[in-house]
Design a protein around this motif. Structure first.
Motif, mmCIF file in Angstrom:
data_model
loop_
_atom_site.group_PDB
_atom_site.id
_atom_site.type_symbol
_atom_site.label_atom_id
_atom_site.label_comp_id
_atom_site.label_asym_id
_atom_site.label_seq_id
_atom_site.Cartn_x
_atom_site.Cartn_y
_atom_site.Cartn_z
ATOM 1 N N SER A 90 0.811 -1.219 0.000
ATOM 2 C CA SER A 90 0.000 0.000 0.000
ATOM 3 C C SER A 90 0.845 1.272 0.000
ATOM 4 N N VAL A 91 2.150 1.135 0.235
ATOM 5 C CA VAL A 91 3.024 2.310 0.320
ATOM 6 C C VAL A 91 3.993 2.312 -0.862
ATOM 7 N N PRO A 92 3.952 3.324 -1.733
ATOM 8 C CA PRO A 92 4.879 3.373 -2.873
ATOM 9 C C PRO A 92 6.333 3.426 -2.412
ATOM 10 N N LYS A 93 7.192 2.742 -3.138
ATOM 11 C CA LYS A 93 8.612 2.735 -2.775
ATOM 12 C C LYS A 93 9.221 4.132 -2.885
ATOM 13 N N SER A 94 8.619 4.983 -3.698
ATOM 14 C CA SER A 94 9.146 6.337 -3.876
ATOM 15 C C SER A 94 8.836 7.253 -2.690
ATOM 16 N N ASP A 95 7.885 6.851 -1.861
ATOM 17 C CA ASP A 95 7.485 7.666 -0.708
ATOM 18 C C ASP A 95 8.380 7.290 0.477
ATOM 19 N N LYS A 96 9.549 7.918 0.560
ATOM 20 C CA LYS A 96 10.546 7.523 1.551
ATOM 21 C C LYS A 96 10.080 7.764 2.974
ATOM 22 N N LYS A 97 9.330 8.834 3.194
ATOM 23 C CA LYS A 97 8.864 9.136 4.551
ATOM 24 C C LYS A 97 7.911 8.059 5.051
ATOM 25 N N ARG A 98 6.947 7.694 4.189
ATOM 26 C CA ARG A 98 5.994 6.663 4.601
ATOM 27 C C ARG A 98 6.640 5.289 4.671
ATOM 28 N N ARG A 99 7.633 5.030 3.794
ATOM 29 C CA ARG A 99 8.337 3.745 3.861
ATOM 30 C C ARG A 99 9.126 3.632 5.167
ATOM 31 N N LYS A 100 9.695 4.746 5.605
ATOM 32 C CA LYS A 100 10.422 4.758 6.871
ATOM 33 C C LYS A 100 9.481 4.449 8.031
ATOM 34 N N GLN A 101 8.303 5.079 8.025
ATOM 35 C CA GLN A 101 7.326 4.806 9.072
ATOM 36 C C GLN A 101 6.819 3.371 8.969
ATOM 37 N N LEU A 102 6.715 2.866 7.742
ATOM 38 C CA LEU A 102 6.264 1.485 7.541
ATOM 39 C C LEU A 102 7.212 0.504 8.202
ATOM 40 N N LEU A 103 8.533 0.721 8.025
ATOM 41 C CA LEU A 103 9.517 -0.164 8.652
ATOM 42 C C LEU A 103 9.362 -0.172 10.164
ATOM 43 N N LEU A 104 9.110 0.984 10.725
ATOM 44 C CA LEU A 104 8.929 1.066 12.175
ATOM 45 C C LEU A 104 7.662 0.332 12.603
#
Length: 291
Positions: free
Chosen positions: A32-46
């Motif tokens: 659900s989170v685009p790989k280009s969206d670094k901020k949301r990907r960072k939160q996703l990892l957390l």
């Protein structure tokens, strides 16, 4: 002995199922989170690291509780080890070479996921330390220090309660917040959307949301703070580590209530704390300790 084995098998089967369900949920979150969206990907990892850690802790606590229930059964550890190696989907007694290869790949993947989870938890701890250091410096410059508020879903309201000079209950703050939002639907409704579909809330959905503010320990955010600033006719300052402080209700002239918003404070995610004057002995000394 048979009862303990049967119960142990039931617990291990459920743990196996919950792990598979979590993996499916995590994959959906990643998709659900685009790989280009670094901020949301960072939160996703957390978020992923937190979910894995919570499930692992839950399973460990359940196994420890199970062992406490059968303290005289010396075979439980061996049973646990054997069950952990079992394929719980009723495979035939003899495994084919292809099945063994699949199991080996699954084991390697599980180990890889565990290493990723460990790395993500280390990142989370690093983010938390960095956030604490930045907030300590910001608050120190204001002669303030953090005052810890329980992370129970009521943290924003409890932080407001702590800042007020008069006595008020969390239940009253929640009720007054919901009442104000119901009376000013047009001011708040445009900002509410469904988190899954991104569709705008209907009026009925918004009113249901207001009911949940009162009935449940639902987490409060900026819109609830906006309502509270009007209810209390007081500005509310929200201090963050990586962004300028936000002041809500600037039209009011009273001394602002001060909250601290943390992204990585606890396993639950975002959290609000209160503040208090820095102790005289700490002024001019080392950065204040975060509680």
């Amino acid at each position: 002995m048979e009862d303990s084995q049967s119960e142990q098998q039931r617990v291990m089967r459920r743990h196996h199922r919950e792990k598979k369900e979590l993996q499916t949920r995590i994959q959906a979150m990643k998709n659900s989170v685009p790989k280009s969206d670094k901020k949301r990907r960072k939160q996703l990892l957390l978020d992923v690291a937190r979910l894995k850690a919570e499930l692992e802790q839950k399973h460990q606590q359940e196994l420890e509780k199970f062992r406490e229930s059968f303290p005289d059964d010396n075979n439980l550890d061996s049973i646990t080890e054997d069950l952990a190696k079992m394929d719980l989907e009723n495979q035939p007694p003899r495994q084919s070479r292809a099945q063994r290869r699949r199991e080996k790949r699954a084991t390697l993947e599980r180990e890889r996921q565990e290493r990723i989870a460990e790395a993500e938890m280390e990142h989370l701890a690093s983010f938390r330390r960095e956030e604490e250091e930045k907030l300590a410096a910001i608050l120190g410059s204001k002669n303030l220090e953090l005052k810890d508020i329980p992370a129970d879903g009521h943290c924003m309201y409890r932080a407001i309660q702590d800042q007020l000079v008069f006595s008020v209950t969390v239940e009253s703050l929640r009720s007054r917040t919901a009442d104000y939002m119901r009376k000013h639907v047009d001011d708040f409704l445009p900002f509410f959307t469904d988190p899954d579909s991104s569709d705008a809330y209907s009026r009925e959905e918004f009113l249901s949301y207001c009911d949940e503010i009162v009935r449940s320990p639902s987490w409060g955010g900026q819109l609830e703070l906006r309502a509270l600033s009007h209810v209390l006719q007081t500005p509310i300052e929200v201090i963050q580590a990586d962004s300028p402080a936000v002041v809500i209700g600037e039209e009011y002239t009273r001394k602002p209530l001060t909250l601290v918003y943390l992204h990585y404070a606890c396993n639950l995610g975002e959290h609000y704390n209160s503040v208090r004057p820095l102790e005289a002995s700490a002024v001019g000394g080392a950065a204040p300790r975060l509680f």
